[in-house]
Write a protein that holds these residues in place. Structure first.
Motif, mmCIF file in Angstrom:
data_model
loop_
_atom_site.group_PDB
_atom_site.id
_atom_site.type_symbol
_atom_site.label_atom_id
_atom_site.label_comp_id
_atom_site.label_asym_id
_atom_site.label_seq_id
_atom_site.Cartn_x
_atom_site.Cartn_y
_atom_site.Cartn_z
ATOM 1 N N ARG A 21 0.844 -1.198 0.000
ATOM 2 C CA ARG A 21 0.000 0.000 0.000
ATOM 3 C C ARG A 21 0.873 1.240 0.000
ATOM 4 N N PRO A 22 0.566 2.220 -0.857
ATOM 5 C CA PRO A 22 1.346 3.461 -0.859
ATOM 6 C C PRO A 22 0.975 4.349 0.323
ATOM 7 N N GLU A 23 1.810 5.340 0.590
ATOM 8 C CA GLU A 23 1.484 6.364 1.581
ATOM 9 C C GLU A 23 0.460 7.320 0.974
ATOM 10 N N ILE A 24 -0.611 7.625 1.728
ATOM 11 C CA ILE A 24 -1.674 8.500 1.220
ATOM 12 C C ILE A 24 -2.001 9.552 2.274
ATOM 13 N N ARG A 25 -2.045 10.793 1.839
ATOM 14 C CA ARG A 25 -2.438 11.916 2.694
ATOM 15 C C ARG A 25 -3.641 12.613 2.067
ATOM 16 N N LEU A 26 -4.450 13.242 2.910
ATOM 17 C CA LEU A 26 -5.610 13.998 2.414
ATOM 18 C C LEU A 26 -5.628 15.379 3.053
ATOM 19 N N LEU A 27 -5.959 16.378 2.240
ATOM 20 C CA LEU A 27 -6.135 17.756 2.691
ATOM 21 C C LEU A 27 -7.334 18.373 1.989
ATOM 22 N N GLN A 28 -7.958 19.358 2.639
ATOM 23 C CA GLN A 28 -8.957 20.190 1.982
ATOM 24 C C GLN A 28 -8.250 21.374 1.339
ATOM 25 N N ARG A 29 -8.561 21.627 0.067
ATOM 26 C CA ARG A 29 -7.901 22.691 -0.684
ATOM 27 C C ARG A 29 -8.931 23.667 -1.251
ATOM 28 N N PRO A 30 -8.572 24.952 -1.409
ATOM 29 C CA PRO A 30 -9.517 25.943 -1.962
ATOM 30 C C PRO A 30 -9.869 25.628 -3.403
ATOM 31 N N ILE A 31 -11.106 25.969 -3.771
ATOM 32 C CA ILE A 31 -11.615 25.569 -5.086
ATOM 33 C C ILE A 31 -11.320 26.575 -6.190
ATOM 34 N N GLY A 32 -11.019 27.844 -5.836
ATOM 35 C CA GLY A 32 -10.810 28.871 -6.843
ATOM 36 C C GLY A 32 -11.725 30.057 -6.609
ATOM 37 N N PRO A 33 -11.820 30.977 -7.573
ATOM 38 C CA PRO A 33 -12.635 32.182 -7.396
ATOM 39 C C PRO A 33 -14.108 31.876 -7.124
ATOM 40 N N VAL A 34 -14.688 32.671 -6.228
ATOM 41 C CA VAL A 34 -16.070 32.492 -5.789
ATOM 42 C C VAL A 34 -16.863 33.764 -6.065
ATOM 43 N N ALA A 35 -18.087 33.615 -6.556
ATOM 44 C CA ALA A 35 -19.005 34.742 -6.734
ATOM 45 C C ALA A 35 -19.937 34.814 -5.533
ATOM 46 N N VAL A 36 -20.163 36.022 -5.021
ATOM 47 C CA VAL A 36 -21.046 36.244 -3.881
ATOM 48 C C VAL A 36 -22.073 37.308 -4.252
ATOM 49 N N GLY A 95 -23.798 36.785 -16.136
ATOM 50 C CA GLY A 95 -22.434 36.665 -16.636
ATOM 51 C C GLY A 95 -21.464 36.240 -15.551
ATOM 52 N N LEU A 96 -21.690 36.713 -14.332
ATOM 53 C CA LEU A 96 -20.831 36.330 -13.218
ATOM 54 C C LEU A 96 -20.986 34.844 -12.904
ATOM 55 N N VAL A 97 -22.211 34.373 -12.848
ATOM 56 C CA VAL A 97 -22.464 32.965 -12.537
ATOM 57 C C VAL A 97 -21.907 32.056 -13.628
ATOM 58 N N LYS A 98 -21.991 32.484 -14.871
ATOM 59 C CA LYS A 98 -21.574 31.629 -15.986
ATOM 60 C C LYS A 98 -20.095 31.761 -16.336
ATOM 61 N N HIS A 99 -19.385 32.696 -15.704
ATOM 62 C CA HIS A 99 -17.992 32.909 -16.086
ATOM 63 C C HIS A 99 -17.159 31.673 -15.758
ATOM 64 N N PRO A 100 -16.357 31.193 -16.705
ATOM 65 C CA PRO A 100 -15.620 29.937 -16.478
ATOM 66 C C PRO A 100 -14.600 29.992 -15.349
ATOM 67 N N ARG A 101 -14.193 31.187 -14.921
ATOM 68 C CA ARG A 101 -13.244 31.282 -13.810
ATOM 69 C C ARG A 101 -13.914 31.078 -12.451
ATOM 70 N N ILE A 102 -15.218 31.275 -12.387
ATOM 71 C CA ILE A 102 -15.944 31.148 -11.119
ATOM 72 C C ILE A 102 -16.199 29.671 -10.830
ATOM 73 N N LYS A 103 -15.897 29.245 -9.595
ATOM 74 C CA LYS A 103 -15.992 27.832 -9.236
ATOM 75 C C LYS A 103 -17.088 27.535 -8.211
ATOM 76 N N ALA A 104 -17.736 28.558 -7.667
ATOM 77 C CA ALA A 104 -18.876 28.361 -6.758
ATOM 78 C C ALA A 104 -19.567 29.702 -6.582
ATOM 79 N N VAL A 105 -20.818 29.660 -6.157
ATOM 80 C CA VAL A 105 -21.618 30.874 -5.961
ATOM 81 C C VAL A 105 -22.272 30.816 -4.585
ATOM 82 N N GLY A 106 -22.182 31.937 -3.839
ATOM 83 C CA GLY A 106 -22.910 32.100 -2.595
ATOM 84 C C GLY A 106 -24.010 33.135 -2.781
#
Length: 505
Positions: free
Chosen positions: A137-152, A225-236
């Motif tokens: 079995r290989p060594e495995i680590r897990l972390l939570q990482r940021p998803i990218g730009p967010v629209a609010v 346009g903000l919601v559909k922009h390909p750089r946006i990765k989530a919306v609040g």
């Protein structure tokens, strides 16, 4: 400090004009002109946010915590001016805005403390087992990482705590995600002065200016346009069911679908059990009236429905509620549109043959007065419209014949932000029957309280099954809200030289 809005957008460290303008519509005080956002502003802000992510998303937790604390300090440095412009635009009393400002700076500092501890990373580590049979079995680590730009999207009813630097923005920035805010046109001056505070914090701490942008006003194309922009990765989003559902559908229809975290409203039903009602009917009626009319009823946790078992105790409860509501003076609502929607909601109730009026008042212009209606459990279940939110100080008493009918009624509710049980010791068996039903319906279940007032703490959930929110596993309040803007990544056989502070402590 006297604040006069410039009317400009903040896009990646630059204050920009627009080709057209719109006027603010304050409850009192002067109106101001603001540049209307465009799709070009959106494109520029989103591209800058993506550029910022390559440094900000990989900054240390200490650096991000210092940035969050700097924003809080810059907001506090503008405290009096924020209260003045916020009160003018929304009609909210100064004390409410001061409290909301404290909540805003408090949650920024809470997130700073939270990410410094590192627990949100959910670190997991499975050691390598080179001698395991039949395969190592290989060594495995897990972390939570940021998803990218967010629209609010800023909220109409919370110009500070759920808007420009509010909970969604604070959580995203804490996670390491740049933010593009679509300001709410109900309070653009308040949005601008908060953006000035964030801009000052950016310059103080040296983070990439693309980490935050504020775009005001504009046509529906700007929000889309903000919601559909390909750089946006989530919306609040915090707002209406109709508006939120439209944006949710846009997120799902993108070539790359993204999560939409929408808090869309709730009627927050209360279930008053017999022994509690017998012991303190008048007190409960007075308490409900206070919660129902707090802030002109303009809270997403406003308890709009009370379910009671028929009888003299229910009569005492409704009489006390009517008496208390009758003493409430007309209150200014946040916008002309919200005031009109409240009058329309009252009209919808007053014309239905499934309800009886207990208290009716006239509301005009931007003022709202409380209204109270009554129906039976059978009529409530047969008329879906009675369970729809009326944003404002309107309440509905639902009378049922038995506790069995109360439980059946509870099963018929749609998703809620909150549900409440009012009980005494003798109601324990009935409460045990209700609790499994209510916890399936809501993100927060209260006992012997009123849901207006949301604590910003680790254990808070502000969300719930649809239509209360679009993601039942998320919260928009409390430290757990950072999870919306993170994703888990597993790392296999990562050499020591690639292990950052996030892996180690």
């Amino acid at each position: 400090m006297v604040f006069v809005p410039t009317g400009k957008h903040l896009v990646a460290g630059e204050w920009l004009d627009g080709e057209s303008t719109f006027q603010s519509s304050p409850a009192h005080g002067p109106s101001h002109s603001f540049a209307a956002g465009t799709v070009e502003h959106v494109n520029r802000a989103c591209e800058a946010a993506e550029d910022a992510f390559w440094t900000y998303g990989y900054s240390t937790r200490a650096e991000r915590a210092a940035f969050l604390r700097a924003i809080a300090e810059e907001i506090e440095a503008r405290a009096e001016a924020i209260t003045e412009i916020g009160s003018q635009e929304t009609g909210l009393p100064e004390a409410r805005l001061q409290g909301e400002r404290g909540r805003t700076t408090g949650q920024l500092r809470l997130f700073a403390d939270h990410i410094e501890k590192g627990e949100y990373l959910d670190r997991r580590f499975d050691q390598a087992l080179p001698d395991r049979q039949p395969a190592p079995r290989p060594e495995i680590r897990l972390l939570q990482r940021p998803i990218g730009p967010v629209a609010v999207f800023g909220a109409s009813n919370f110009p500070l705590a759920f808007s420009t630097a509010g909970g969604d923005t604070a959580a995203a920035l804490a996670a390491g995600c740049p933010v593009v805010v679509k300001g709410h046109s109900a309070h653009p001056g308040t949005g601008e002065i908060i953006a000035q505070a964030i801009d000052a914090a950016i310059r103080r701490t040296g983070v990439h200016p693309g980490v935050f942008s504020l775009i005001q006003g504009g046509s529906r194309d700007v929000g889309h346009g903000l919601v559909k922009h390909p750089r946006i990765k989530a919306v609040g989003f915090t707002g209406s069911l109709g508006g939120g559902r439209a944006l949710f559908d846009l997120c799902a229809a993108r070539p790359e679908p993204i999560p939409f975290f929408g808090e869309l409203g709730s009627v927050n039903p209360m279930f008053l059990l017999p022994e509690a009602l017998k012991a303190r009917a008048e007190t409960l009626g007075q308490g409900w009236a206070g919660s129902l009319t707090m802030g002109a009823g303009q809270f997403c946790t406003n308890p709009g429905i009370a379910v009671v078992v028929k009888g003299s105790d229910a009569d005492r409860f409704t009489a006390a509620t009517v008496e208390a509501l009758g003493k409430v003076a007309p209150q200014t609502m946040l916008t002309d549109g919200i005031a009109k929607a409240y009058r329309d909601g009252q009209e919808r109730f007053s014309t239905r043959n499934t309800v009886k009026a207990l208290l009716t008042t006239e509301s005009s212009d931007r003022k709202a007065s409380p209204n109270l209606y009554e129906t039976t459990g059978e009529q409530f279940l047969a008329d879906h419209a009675l369970g729809e939110e009326v944003f404002g100080p309107l309440g509905l008493v639902v009378r049922v014949d038995t506790l069995d009918e109360m439980e059946n009624l509870a099963r018929g509710f749609e998703g809620q932000l909150t549900t409440t049980i009012h009980m005494d010791g003798g109601d324990l068996d009935a409460a045990r029957r209700l609790l499994p039903v209510l916890e399936r319906k809501a993100g927060r279940v209260l006992v012997n309280g009123f849901p207006t007032g949301v604590e910003v703490v680790d254990s808070m959930v502000h969300g719930g099954p649809y239509p209360a929110s679009t993601n039942f596993g998320a919260t928009s309040v409390g430290t757990m809200s950072i999870r919306r803007f993170l994703r888990p990544v597993s790392y296999q056989n990562l050499p020591e030289g690639l292990l950052s502070e996030n892996f180690l402590g």
